[in-house]
Design a protein around this motif. Sequence first.
Motif, PDB file in Angstrom:
ATOM      1  N   LEU A   1      11.562  -6.711   1.289  1.00 52.11           N
ATOM      2  CA  LEU A   1      12.272  -6.900   0.024  1.00 52.11           C
ATOM      3  C   LEU A   1      12.109  -8.321  -0.527  1.00 52.11           C
ATOM      4  CD1 LEU A   1      15.670  -5.031   0.626  1.00 52.11           C
ATOM      5  CD2 LEU A   1      13.695  -4.240  -0.704  1.00 52.11           C
ATOM      6  N   ASN A   2      11.934  -9.286   0.374  1.00 52.23           N
ATOM      7  CA  ASN A   2      11.860 -10.690  -0.045  1.00 52.23           C
ATOM      8  C   ASN A   2      10.447 -11.268   0.014  1.00 52.23           C
ATOM      9  OD1 ASN A   2      14.826 -11.723  -0.497  1.00 52.23           O
ATOM     10  ND2 ASN A   2      14.899 -10.323   1.249  1.00 52.23           N
ATOM     11  N   ASN A   3       9.473 -10.364   0.034  1.00 50.55           N
ATOM     12  CA  ASN A   3       8.063 -10.748  -0.127  1.00 50.55           C
ATOM     13  C   ASN A   3       7.553 -11.735   0.927  1.00 50.55           C
ATOM     14  OD1 ASN A   3       7.772  -9.207  -2.629  1.00 50.55           O
ATOM     15  ND2 ASN A   3       9.057 -10.801  -3.551  1.00 50.55           N
ATOM     16  N   VAL A   4       7.968 -11.509   2.176  1.00 47.05           N
ATOM     17  CA  VAL A   4       7.417 -12.310   3.270  1.00 47.05           C
ATOM     18  C   VAL A   4       5.904 -12.067   3.335  1.00 47.05           C
ATOM     19  CG1 VAL A   4       7.304 -12.438   5.803  1.00 47.05           C
ATOM     20  CG2 VAL A   4       9.521 -12.462   4.643  1.00 47.05           C
ATOM     21  N   GLU A   5       5.138 -13.154   3.435  1.00 39.37           N
ATOM     22  CA  GLU A   5       3.678 -13.025   3.409  1.00 39.37           C
ATOM     23  C   GLU A   5       3.138 -12.341   4.659  1.00 39.37           C
ATOM     24  OE1 GLU A   5      -0.006 -16.058   2.663  1.00 39.37           O
ATOM     25  OE2 GLU A   5       1.655 -15.968   1.242  1.00 39.37           O
ATOM     26  N   LYS A   6       3.736 -12.678   5.830  1.00 39.29           N
ATOM     27  CA  LYS A   6       3.274 -12.054   7.076  1.00 39.29           C
ATOM     28  C   LYS A   6       4.398 -12.065   8.100  1.00 39.29           C
ATOM     29  CE  LYS A   6      -0.693 -11.986  10.231  1.00 39.29           C
ATOM     30  NZ  LYS A   6      -1.980 -12.634  10.574  1.00 39.29           N
TER      31      LYS A   6
ATOM     32  N   ASP B   1      -4.517  -6.592  11.012  1.00 34.39           N
ATOM     33  CA  ASP B   1      -4.797  -5.158  11.025  1.00 34.39           C
ATOM     34  C   ASP B   1      -3.546  -4.327  11.305  1.00 34.39           C
ATOM     35  OD1 ASP B   1      -7.403  -5.919  10.667  1.00 34.39           O
ATOM     36  OD2 ASP B   1      -7.996  -5.602  12.753  1.00 34.39           O
ATOM     37  N   ALA B   2      -3.623  -3.074  10.931  1.00 32.76           N
ATOM     38  CA  ALA B   2      -2.606  -2.110  11.344  1.00 32.76           C
ATOM     39  C   ALA B   2      -2.752  -1.875  12.844  1.00 32.76           C
ATOM     40  CB  ALA B   2      -2.800  -0.800  10.591  1.00 32.76           C
ATOM     41  N   HIS B   3      -1.769  -1.256  13.423  1.00 26.83           N
ATOM     42  CA  HIS B   3      -1.748  -0.911  14.848  1.00 26.83           C
ATOM     43  C   HIS B   3      -1.488  -2.151  15.714  1.00 26.83           C
ATOM     44  CE1 HIS B   3      -3.195   2.792  13.240  1.00 26.83           C
ATOM     45  NE2 HIS B   3      -4.371   2.294  12.940  1.00 26.83           N
ATOM     46  N   LEU B   4      -0.982  -1.861  16.890  1.00 25.97           N
ATOM     47  CA  LEU B   4      -0.574  -2.929  17.797  1.00 25.97           C
ATOM     48  C   LEU B   4      -1.759  -3.568  18.499  1.00 25.97           C
ATOM     49  CD1 LEU B   4       0.575  -1.283  21.090  1.00 25.97           C
ATOM     50  CD2 LEU B   4      -0.077   0.103  19.140  1.00 25.97           C
TER      51      LEU B   4
ATOM     52  N   CYS C   1       6.412  -1.282  11.139  1.00 24.91           N
ATOM     53  CA  CYS C   1       5.445  -2.246  10.595  1.00 24.91           C
ATOM     54  C   CYS C   1       4.242  -1.538   9.986  1.00 24.91           C
ATOM     55  CB  CYS C   1       4.988  -3.206  11.694  1.00 24.91           C
ATOM     56  SG  CYS C   1       6.243  -4.405  12.176  1.00 24.91           S
ATOM     57  N   ASP C   2       3.726  -0.534  10.685  1.00 23.62           N
ATOM     58  CA  ASP C   2       2.577   0.215  10.163  1.00 23.62           C
ATOM     59  C   ASP C   2       2.936   0.985   8.892  1.00 23.62           C
ATOM     60  OD1 ASP C   2       0.941  -0.719  12.150  1.00 23.62           O
ATOM     61  OD2 ASP C   2       0.922   1.134  13.325  1.00 23.62           O
ATOM     62  N   ALA C   3       4.171   1.524   8.844  1.00 27.29           N
ATOM     63  CA  ALA C   3       4.603   2.294   7.676  1.00 27.29           C
ATOM     64  C   ALA C   3       4.759   1.403   6.443  1.00 27.29           C
ATOM     65  CB  ALA C   3       5.920   3.013   7.977  1.00 27.29           C
ATOM     66  N   TYR C   4       5.333   0.210   6.636  1.00 28.92           N
ATOM     67  CA  TYR C   4       5.475  -0.713   5.500  1.00 28.92           C
ATOM     68  C   TYR C   4       4.114  -1.214   5.039  1.00 28.92           C
ATOM     69  CZ  TYR C   4      10.555  -0.925   5.372  1.00 28.92           C
ATOM     70  OH  TYR C   4      11.880  -0.601   5.197  1.00 28.92           O
ATOM     71  N   ARG C   5       3.185  -1.357   5.960  1.00 29.09           N
ATOM     72  CA  ARG C   5       1.812  -1.718   5.591  1.00 29.09           C
ATOM     73  C   ARG C   5       1.174  -0.593   4.773  1.00 29.09           C
ATOM     74  NH1 ARG C   5      -2.426  -4.913   7.490  1.00 29.09           N
ATOM     75  NH2 ARG C   5      -1.062  -5.846   9.063  1.00 29.09           N
ATOM     76  N   ALA C   6       1.312   0.663   5.268  1.00 28.92           N
ATOM     77  CA  ALA C   6       0.679   1.802   4.612  1.00 28.92           C
ATOM     78  C   ALA C   6       1.278   2.077   3.223  1.00 28.92           C
ATOM     79  CB  ALA C   6       0.808   3.045   5.492  1.00 28.92           C
ATOM     80  N   GLN C   7       2.622   2.001   3.136  1.00 31.94           N
ATOM     81  CA  GLN C   7       3.279   2.353   1.876  1.00 31.94           C
ATOM     82  C   GLN C   7       3.314   1.206   0.870  1.00 31.94           C
ATOM     83  OE1 GLN C   7       7.039   4.328   2.374  1.00 31.94           O
ATOM     84  NE2 GLN C   7       7.581   4.176   0.214  1.00 31.94           N
ATOM     85  N   TYR C   8       3.525  -0.022   1.367  1.00 30.48           N
ATOM     86  CA  TYR C   8       3.755  -1.148   0.458  1.00 30.48           C
ATOM     87  C   TYR C   8       2.707  -2.263   0.561  1.00 30.48           C
ATOM     88  CZ  TYR C   8       8.414   0.933   0.012  1.00 30.48           C
ATOM     89  OH  TYR C   8       9.466   1.790  -0.209  1.00 30.48           O
ATOM     90  N   GLY C   9       1.778  -2.143   1.503  1.00 30.44           N
ATOM     91  CA  GLY C   9       0.753  -3.172   1.645  1.00 30.44           C
ATOM     92  C   GLY C   9       1.216  -4.430   2.347  1.00 30.44           C
TER      93      GLY C   9
END
Length: 309
Positions: A97-102, A231-234, A148-156
């Motif tokens: 929500l607060n646009n953390v870069e990583k 990358d995605a995945h652990l 983490c993977d879901a937020y990457r997939a849905q929101y980048g």
Amino acid sequence: MEKNDKIYIAGHRGMVGSAIHRKLKKEGFSNFILKTSQELDLRNQDAVAGFFAEEKPKYVFLAAAKVGGIVANNTYRADFLYENLAIQNNVIHQSFLNNVEKLMFLGSSCIYPKLAPQPLREDYLLTGPLEETNEPYAIAKIAGIKMCDAYRAQYGCNFISVMPTNLYGYNDNYHPENSHVLPALIRRFHEAKVSGSNKVTIWGSGFPLREFLFADDLADACFFLMEHYNDAHLINIGTGSDISIKDLAILIKKIVGFKGELVFDTSKPDGTPRKLMDVSKLRDLGWQHNIDLAKGITLAYEDFKKKYL
């Protein structure tokens, strides 16, 4: 990461968080947001939302968790599941929500199935039943990886997950019942040496094999991955080698200077028979650990004596 970027280390007073803090300071970073659990309860959704809205960190290391050894995990099953889910849900969602870069989410090797092939590769996740004694903690950590993977997939979102092996080092937990095996043995051998006892009892058979990584090596790997892994995945973090609990006990006995005998209490649970990480993915990126087990235990024992005596 730029040297003046605002960095939030969740869990900065724990063994892992404090090691990451030390590493980043050594690398020249100085703009840290550090809150104790008394100052910010990460289980409290409103408190975490307010904190992120006000502070707006650019990078987040999520090292905060409710942790413990086999007995603690098995005794406080509801607490381990609820509190860890709450902590990571709040921090990961507010980072989005607060646009953390990583963001880096730190998990645990207990996420892998109890009887998974060895060494443990990242793609063995969710391929079999978990070790029963620490299942609630493992399920929470698996949820964090998937989140983490879901937020990457849905929101980048650039949210990554790292899975450390068994850790030890400065600021470890030496509680007589709720600590992990290596610090528990350091304390037990030291107390036996001081009291003049002629034996030390080790829980379990001594046969299980475990891998151990010094926490400052983990911090070095975390910094490396924050810079180089997107990358995605652990991804696993470990040494790639293991030792039996019996041989570990013999090594700690020697370092502490205890002269008595070892007794193995087979009425206590062994846990998973073997837990060795496959670290080929990490090594292919160019990282390898520096501190061997004997040196690391010596450093941890010196830290124990300074803080607990």
